[in-house]
Each structure stands twice: as structure tokens, then as C-alpha cells.
Write an enzyme that holds these catalytic residues in place. Sequence first.
Site, PDB file in Angstrom:
ATOM      1  N   CYS A 313      -7.146   3.306  -9.589  1.00  0.00           N
ATOM      2  CA  CYS A 313      -7.405   4.288  -8.542  1.00  0.00           C
ATOM      3  C   CYS A 313      -7.500   3.633  -7.163  1.00  0.00           C
ATOM      4  CB  CYS A 313      -8.721   4.981  -8.886  1.00  0.00           C
ATOM      5  SG  CYS A 313      -9.268   6.096  -7.632  1.00  0.00           S
ATOM      6  N   ARG A 414      -0.875  17.914  -9.255  1.00  0.00           N
ATOM      7  CA  ARG A 414      -2.157  17.329  -8.886  1.00  0.00           C
ATOM      8  C   ARG A 414      -2.145  16.705  -7.499  1.00  0.00           C
ATOM      9  NH1 ARG A 414      -5.562  13.108 -12.668  1.00  0.00           N
ATOM     10  NH2 ARG A 414      -7.158  12.643 -11.141  1.00  0.00           N
TER      11      ARG A 414
HETATM   12  P1  IMP Z   1     -10.330   3.708 -15.926  1.00  0.00           P
HETATM   13  O1  IMP Z   1     -11.025   3.960 -17.228  1.00  0.00           O
HETATM   14  O2  IMP Z   1     -11.129   2.825 -15.029  1.00  0.00           O
HETATM   15  O3  IMP Z   1      -8.947   3.184 -16.114  1.00  0.00           O
HETATM   16  O4  IMP Z   1     -10.252   5.109 -15.161  1.00  0.00           O
HETATM   17  C1  IMP Z   1      -9.633   6.246 -15.688  1.00  0.00           C
HETATM   18  C2  IMP Z   1      -9.909   7.430 -14.798  1.00  0.00           C
HETATM   19  O5  IMP Z   1      -9.328   7.241 -13.496  1.00  0.00           O
HETATM   20  C3  IMP Z   1      -9.324   8.744 -15.262  1.00  0.00           C
HETATM   21  O6  IMP Z   1     -10.089   9.376 -16.250  1.00  0.00           O
HETATM   22  C4  IMP Z   1      -9.262   9.567 -13.975  1.00  0.00           C
HETATM   23  O7  IMP Z   1     -10.490  10.181 -13.673  1.00  0.00           O
HETATM   24  C5  IMP Z   1      -9.010   8.524 -12.914  1.00  0.00           C
HETATM   25  N1  IMP Z   1      -7.591   8.474 -12.505  1.00  0.00           N
HETATM   26  C6  IMP Z   1      -6.491   8.571 -13.258  1.00  0.00           C
HETATM   27  N2  IMP Z   1      -5.370   8.396 -12.521  1.00  0.00           N
HETATM   28  C7  IMP Z   1      -5.776   8.201 -11.263  1.00  0.00           C
HETATM   29  C8  IMP Z   1      -5.087   7.958 -10.030  1.00  0.00           C
HETATM   30  O8  IMP Z   1      -3.870   7.832  -9.958  1.00  0.00           O
HETATM   31  N3  IMP Z   1      -5.870   7.847  -8.928  1.00  0.00           N
HETATM   32  C9  IMP Z   1      -7.223   7.943  -8.975  1.00  0.00           C
HETATM   33  N4  IMP Z   1      -7.909   8.121 -10.105  1.00  0.00           N
HETATM   34  C10 IMP Z   1      -7.190   8.259 -11.241  1.00  0.00           C
END
Ligand code: IMP
Length: 499
Positions: A313, A414
Site C-alpha cells: 500500500c 475501486r
Molecule cells: P498486507 O497483509 O499487509 O499485505 O495488507 C493487505 C491489505 O492491504 C488488504 O486487505 C487491503 O486492505 C489493503 N490493500 C490491498 N491492495 C491495496 C492497494 O493497492 N493499496 C492500498 N491498500 C491495499
Amino acid sequence: MAKKIINEPSRTLMEYRLLPGLSTMQTAPENISLRTPLVYSAKQEKKYYLNIPLVSAAMQSVSGAKMGIELAKLGGAAFIYSSQTIESQADMIRKIKNHKAGFVKPKAVKLNMTIAEMYRIRKETGHSTFPVVNDENIFLGLISKWDYDISLHGKFKVKDRMISKENIEVGVNISDLKEANNILLESHKSVLPILDETGKLLYLVFRKDINDHLNNPLEVHDEKKRLLAVASINTHDYQERVHELIKAEVDVIAIDSSDGFTVYQKETIEWIKDNFPEIPIIAGNIITQEGFRYLVEAGAAAVKVGMGGGSICITQEQKGTGRGLATTIFDIVKSRDEYFKETGKYIPVAADGGVTSTKDITIALALGADYVMMGRYFARMEESPTEKIVVNNRVMKPYWGEGSNRAREWINKRYNQSKFVEGVEGLVEYAGHIRDNLDETLAKIKSSMSTCGASNLEEFHKTAELELVSALSIREGKAHDIYLSAESNEAGEDVKIEN
Ligand code: IMP
């Protein structure tokens, strides 16, 4: 002048540590339950609980049908992503619902149907064995993929290739899986039709499902013993999408958005509640108490919290919006508890984005989250939808954000109004099967809860004591002042850790 300026920094999960509580026999790891509510349910229905507090993120590179099946078998849930066509998402949900442990009600076929017609149903449903019935649903036989060759028998009728009931062992009015299993064992067959006393077909029981079920004591089911399926949606094509998902028998709907504090989410929730009042809705993401009230008063049965922390993100960098996940959880959990006192409704909170290690999961749960959503963690697994690739002798899997260029082709909904990306694309190291990884992850969570003297998550929420730690103390918490052996060092070389 801004309406509000908070001068305390928001905190991330890695900044906290847990203090021990009294450990007892009840809090020994083997006695700890990780059962947790997925959504608020007035009837406290069994199917709306998870047996482990982990769900996989609604992302193209994380949550497809395979993840949905495996995670539900192991006690959690995958949020099937919505950045795909309605048909293919509904298909994934159908695959999860059809992958049944125990008693299955598969589509039946008729005697005069052609093999080609039946083959089409096989492709649509993913079933390869069909019961054959008459118009009164009286059982006449079985036909499975071993009974025909589509290139030879397409024009034949089902009745020409089926095995008729005289040659099939059946059970009458059996509702106990163990009893069904015994009959299957004795008959050396792999499928058992269950009929009522008049010969009408009730269910099929498959031997592979029984074995599967016995190996997975934490499986999450609906009331018909089928795996629980959760689908994410967006706030654009939701009317059509929800219709199709409901047809595919989805159990829970989750609205997927980086910012859930919007009138569009309210409208989406209200529309679903008007049209499908039985279906629980998880909304989000939110990071403020106002956001929580807004969505819950609109009818959300659970909320996802977190903004800007995800490993892929870049929202904080691009837009300057976001909040540390620990502070977010802490704030929303306060609102959840107040709301519970006022209304008697307990709205589960999912901590989402940026959970990088098991201790983060445990801290999120200690702070009051009911379950944790992860993308990166699950993207590394065999069951995620991506292909493995080898880079510099390491096995990797691609992982990309739903707001990245790669996903945006699909996401149109989105992020399409924006002219910039909010996510990146990268690689994560392949980690093998979920089952093997979860063993260790859950063991660590239980061990921390045991140290803190909590035998279940409700107790953990009430009794956990946390402390903010200094940067130096975080450094002290890692291995230091020794030469790490190659075995303990990820790079595989002896390395001196500086102090
Ligand atoms: P991770 O577990 O740290 O990889 O985060 C996953 C979460 O990031 C997802 O459940 C979403 O809430 C968020 N997310 C997914 N895709 C994106 C993006 O492209 N930009 C910002 N947040 C994202």
C-alpha cells in the site's frame, strides 16, 4: 484551521509488547480456543463463527476458490475478491459451497438427458458424480465421470451409461457421518446415496469428504455442513453482483474499499438489507470512531479497520491519509464496546493491513480485534491463485495491491476515478502449504495467550496488558551481540549482529 489536530502519534502494532498474566492449566496452549465471531448475528448462529482468527484479503493475488476452500477447512475464511467478472466470482463461491464435507445435495439429472447436456452441468458446477432421479425425485442410479467418455458418448442418454440403483449400496434416513462412513467402508464404494423411506433422494455422501472432514476438526460450515463462503463486493455493480453471489449461496458479503466512511457504503448496505435481509454485511475500511458509528448504524454486521498499512500500500504516501493500525484498533474497539453496552449488539472488528508477523497478529487480538485480515501472509502460500517463479534461486510468488496498475485494469470500480496508483506490485517468498504455516502461527498465538493467562479471545480482550516500547527496546528484543549461525540467519551466511 483544521477541525481536529491530534498531536499524539498514531501507533503501529510493532510498537507494543504484552505483559504476562497468571498462567494456569486452563491457559495451557492445548486448552486455548481461538474461536471468534465473524459477524454480529442476532441468533448467535454457529456458522458465523471462525475457529481461528485469520482471514485472507480480498485481493486477486490472494483469495480465489482454492484459498477459500483450504482456509475454511482450517477454521478461517478467504474473502473472495471482487475485482473480476461477476460470473467468475460467483463461480468461485460455487466451488467453495460445492466442496462439501459430509452430506451433499448435488444437482440430479434425468434418465433422458444426453451425456453432452450433463457434461455441461458438470463444467458449470464442478461436480463429476450425479444422482439420477425421476420427476418425483425417486432415486434411479448414479452416473460419474468414469461411466462415459464425452468424445464417444455425447449423444447417448444418461440411462444408457448410468449404474442403476440395483447395483448401488444406499443408506436410508442416515444423518450421522460416522454411520455413513461405516457403510461406505463395508461396501468398498466411494459414494453413498442417502434416501428417505419412500426412495426419494436426500443426499450423497462422498468418502473423500468424510476423510477430509475428520482431518479438519476446525472446519467452518453453514448449517448444511458446507464450507462457509465470504465474497467481497464493490459499491458500483453491487446490485447485480449480490444477486449472483446469493444464487451461488454465499454466506457473508464484505464491502471492499480503502475508505469505507462513505455514503456509497451506506447505500450499498441499505440496498442489501432491503433485498436480502438475511445476509450479513462486513463493511469498511474505517479508521475513526465516526466511521464505525456511520457504518454500524447503516446496518454493518462487522467492520474492517485499517488504512495505509498494507505491505503493498502506498496510500499514505500518495494521499496523506491513513493511521497506525494499533491506534486504529484501540479507537474502534472502544466504540464497539460502547455500542455493545448501548444496544447489546457485538460488532466484530477485523484488523486489516500491515500485519507482518505472528506477534503482530497477537498484539492486534490483544488490543481487541476479533480477527486479522492478511494479504502478504497468504499470498506466499501454495493455495494463493498465482504461479510460483524462481528468482535468484529463490522460489517466489507475485503479490500486487488492488490499487496497483496490474489490478486496476479490473478494479475500474475501486480506484478508477483516480489518476494515480495506491498500490505496488512485487514478489513474496513462497512459503508452502497454508496448513503447515498455520500450525506454527497458531502455536505462537496460543503460546502468547498462555503467557498472558487467557484461555480464549474474549478473556484475552478483557485481561491483556500491553506496553508501548522504545525503539531501543525493540532492538534489544532481537538477537544481538553474537555471530548468528548460518542456520539462524535467513541469508544462509554467518553474520555478526551489531549492537
Ligand atoms: P498486507 O497483509 O499487509 O499485505 O495488507 C493487505 C491489505 O492491504 C488488504 O486487505 C487491503 O486492505 C489493503 N490493500 C490491498 N491492495 C491495496 C492497494 O493497492 N493499496 C492500498 N491498500 C491495499
